[in-house]
Motif scaffolding. Structure first.
Motif, PDB file in Angstrom:
ATOM      1  N   ASP A  66     170.672  50.046 -26.656  1.00  0.00           N
ATOM      2  CA  ASP A  66     170.002  48.862 -26.135  1.00  0.00           C
ATOM      3  C   ASP A  66     169.142  49.199 -24.916  1.00  0.00           C
ATOM      4  OD1 ASP A  66     172.229  49.495 -24.618  1.00  0.00           O
ATOM      5  OD2 ASP A  66     172.716  47.407 -24.141  1.00  0.00           O
ATOM      6  N   MET A  67     169.064  50.500 -24.614  1.00  0.00           N
ATOM      7  CA  MET A  67     168.248  50.960 -23.499  1.00  0.00           C
ATOM      8  C   MET A  67     167.084  51.802 -24.034  1.00  0.00           C
ATOM      9  SD  MET A  67     171.329  52.041 -20.910  1.00  0.00           S
ATOM     10  CE  MET A  67     170.202  52.698 -19.713  1.00  0.00           C
ATOM     11  N   PRO A  68     165.858  51.511 -23.611  1.00  0.00           N
ATOM     12  CA  PRO A  68     164.701  52.267 -24.103  1.00  0.00           C
ATOM     13  C   PRO A  68     164.835  53.772 -23.876  1.00  0.00           C
ATOM     14  CG  PRO A  68     163.965  50.385 -22.806  1.00  0.00           C
ATOM     15  CD  PRO A  68     165.456  50.456 -22.680  1.00  0.00           C
ATOM     16  N   GLU A  69     165.437  54.158 -22.759  1.00  0.00           N
ATOM     17  CA  GLU A  69     165.581  55.581 -22.441  1.00  0.00           C
ATOM     18  C   GLU A  69     166.422  56.303 -23.488  1.00  0.00           C
ATOM     19  OE1 GLU A  69     166.490  53.077 -20.386  1.00  0.00           O
ATOM     20  OE2 GLU A  69     164.925  53.133 -18.852  1.00  0.00           O
ATOM     21  N   SER A  70     167.503  55.667 -23.928  1.00  0.00           N
ATOM     22  CA  SER A  70     168.355  56.279 -24.951  1.00  0.00           C
ATOM     23  C   SER A  70     167.611  56.393 -26.270  1.00  0.00           C
ATOM     24  CB  SER A  70     169.636  55.467 -25.149  1.00  0.00           C
ATOM     25  OG  SER A  70     170.461  55.580 -24.023  1.00  0.00           O
ATOM     26  N   LEU A  71     166.843  55.372 -26.600  1.00  0.00           N
ATOM     27  CA  LEU A  71     166.079  55.422 -27.846  1.00  0.00           C
ATOM     28  C   LEU A  71     164.969  56.470 -27.775  1.00  0.00           C
ATOM     29  CD1 LEU A  71     165.976  51.620 -28.599  1.00  0.00           C
ATOM     30  CD2 LEU A  71     167.102  53.381 -29.981  1.00  0.00           C
ATOM     31  N   LEU A  72     164.374  56.626 -26.620  1.00  0.00           N
ATOM     32  CA  LEU A  72     163.375  57.680 -26.444  1.00  0.00           C
ATOM     33  C   LEU A  72     164.022  59.049 -26.645  1.00  0.00           C
ATOM     34  CD1 LEU A  72     160.533  58.654 -25.661  1.00  0.00           C
ATOM     35  CD2 LEU A  72     161.301  58.592 -23.278  1.00  0.00           C
ATOM     36  N   ASN A  73     165.189  59.256 -26.029  1.00  0.00           N
ATOM     37  CA  ASN A  73     165.911  60.519 -26.201  1.00  0.00           C
ATOM     38  C   ASN A  73     166.291  60.738 -27.661  1.00  0.00           C
ATOM     39  OD1 ASN A  73     165.759  61.229 -23.508  1.00  0.00           O
ATOM     40  ND2 ASN A  73     167.700  60.257 -22.999  1.00  0.00           N
ATOM     41  N   LEU A  74     166.676  59.677 -28.324  1.00  0.00           N
ATOM     42  CA  LEU A  74     167.006  59.770 -29.745  1.00  0.00           C
ATOM     43  C   LEU A  74     165.765  60.182 -30.545  1.00  0.00           C
ATOM     44  CD1 LEU A  74     169.022  59.385 -32.078  1.00  0.00           C
ATOM     45  CD2 LEU A  74     168.375  56.963 -32.101  1.00  0.00           C
ATOM     46  N   GLY A  75     164.620  59.601 -30.222  1.00  0.00           N
ATOM     47  CA  GLY A  75     163.380  59.958 -30.900  1.00  0.00           C
ATOM     48  C   GLY A  75     163.024  61.420 -30.707  1.00  0.00           C
ATOM     49  N   VAL A  76     163.147  61.897 -29.481  1.00  0.00           N
ATOM     50  CA  VAL A  76     162.870  63.308 -29.196  1.00  0.00           C
ATOM     51  C   VAL A  76     163.826  64.194 -29.990  1.00  0.00           C
ATOM     52  CG1 VAL A  76     162.932  65.093 -27.400  1.00  0.00           C
ATOM     53  CG2 VAL A  76     161.877  62.871 -26.920  1.00  0.00           C
ATOM     54  N   TYR A  77     165.099  63.837 -29.973  1.00  0.00           N
ATOM     55  CA  TYR A  77     166.096  64.623 -30.687  1.00  0.00           C
ATOM     56  C   TYR A  77     165.792  64.662 -32.189  1.00  0.00           C
ATOM     57  CZ  TYR A  77     170.613  66.353 -32.265  1.00  0.00           C
ATOM     58  OH  TYR A  77     171.596  67.095 -32.852  1.00  0.00           O
ATOM     59  N   MET A  78     165.473  63.517 -32.762  1.00  0.00           N
ATOM     60  CA  MET A  78     165.163  63.460 -34.190  1.00  0.00           C
ATOM     61  C   MET A  78     163.912  64.279 -34.514  1.00  0.00           C
ATOM     62  SD  MET A  78     167.455  62.037 -35.812  1.00  0.00           S
ATOM     63  CE  MET A  78     168.871  61.028 -35.552  1.00  0.00           C
ATOM     64  N   SER A  79     162.940  64.202 -33.652  1.00  0.00           N
ATOM     65  CA  SER A  79     161.717  64.977 -33.854  1.00  0.00           C
ATOM     66  C   SER A  79     162.019  66.472 -33.853  1.00  0.00           C
ATOM     67  CB  SER A  79     160.707  64.637 -32.764  1.00  0.00           C
ATOM     68  OG  SER A  79     159.532  65.380 -32.933  1.00  0.00           O
ATOM     69  N   LEU A  80     162.793  66.925 -32.888  1.00  0.00           N
ATOM     70  CA  LEU A  80     163.155  68.342 -32.809  1.00  0.00           C
ATOM     71  C   LEU A  80     164.050  68.754 -33.969  1.00  0.00           C
ATOM     72  CD1 LEU A  80     163.832  68.681 -28.980  1.00  0.00           C
ATOM     73  CD2 LEU A  80     161.945  69.699 -30.269  1.00  0.00           C
TER      74      LEU A  80
END
Length: 167
Positions: free
Chosen positions: A135-149
């Protein structure tokens, strides 16, 4: 002396490297200062810097171990895994989460059967941690980076879109 070394490092002066290495290697210094010195040392790569960073992977303080893991980000994937493999099961969750992030591009199929299990469990713990705070944008951003990598661009895009929507 500490302020001079850190200021020199933040200015991008390679002459700061010896002072950073000394600062990171001095057990009596505060862990936050030692961890910062480890991270700054990584900006000035050398054999001596890498040797110090490797030694900090075994540091008694989790803040320093986590910084050492992050400092290895620029190494080739296989080298990173070889150095970080012992920290996959570190007693500190913050260290394990840093290792998971740094090893996001390491495919479990490239390691031994035992290593596959450890790496898979680490990835699950990291993803669980990120989704717990989804529910926090920062966590979702980190998730996006992780998925991309991790080679999952569609899932990365979904996480990025959710982060944008929340922010």
């Amino acid at each position: 002396a500490q302020a001079r070394v850190m200021t020199s490092a933040w200015r991008g002066q390679v002459e700061a490297r010896p002072g950073l290495i000394e600062l990171a290697s001095t057990p009596g210094e505060p862990p936050i200062l030692r961890a910062t010195a480890v991270l700054e040392t990584a900006r000035f790569p050398s054999q001596e810097a890498l040797a110090m960073i490797q030694l900090r992977l075994d540091d008694k303080d989790p803040l320093v171990r986590g910084a050492a893991a992050r400092a290895l980000e620029q190494l080739p994937t296989g080298n990173r895994y070889a150095l970080l493999q012992p920290l996959i099961t570190d007693p500190s969750k913050s260290v394990r989460m840093e290792v998971a992030r740094v090893l996001a591009d390491m495919s479990p199929e490239r390691v031994s059967a035992n290593g596959q299990g450890e790496l898979t469990a680490l990835r699950k713990e990291y993803l669980d941690s990120l989704t717990l705070n989804a529910d926090m944008p920062e966590s979702l951003l980190n998730l996006g980076v992780y998925m991309s990598l991790s080679g999952k661009p569609e899932e990365a895009e979904q996480a990025y879109r959710k982060a944008l929507k929340l922010s």
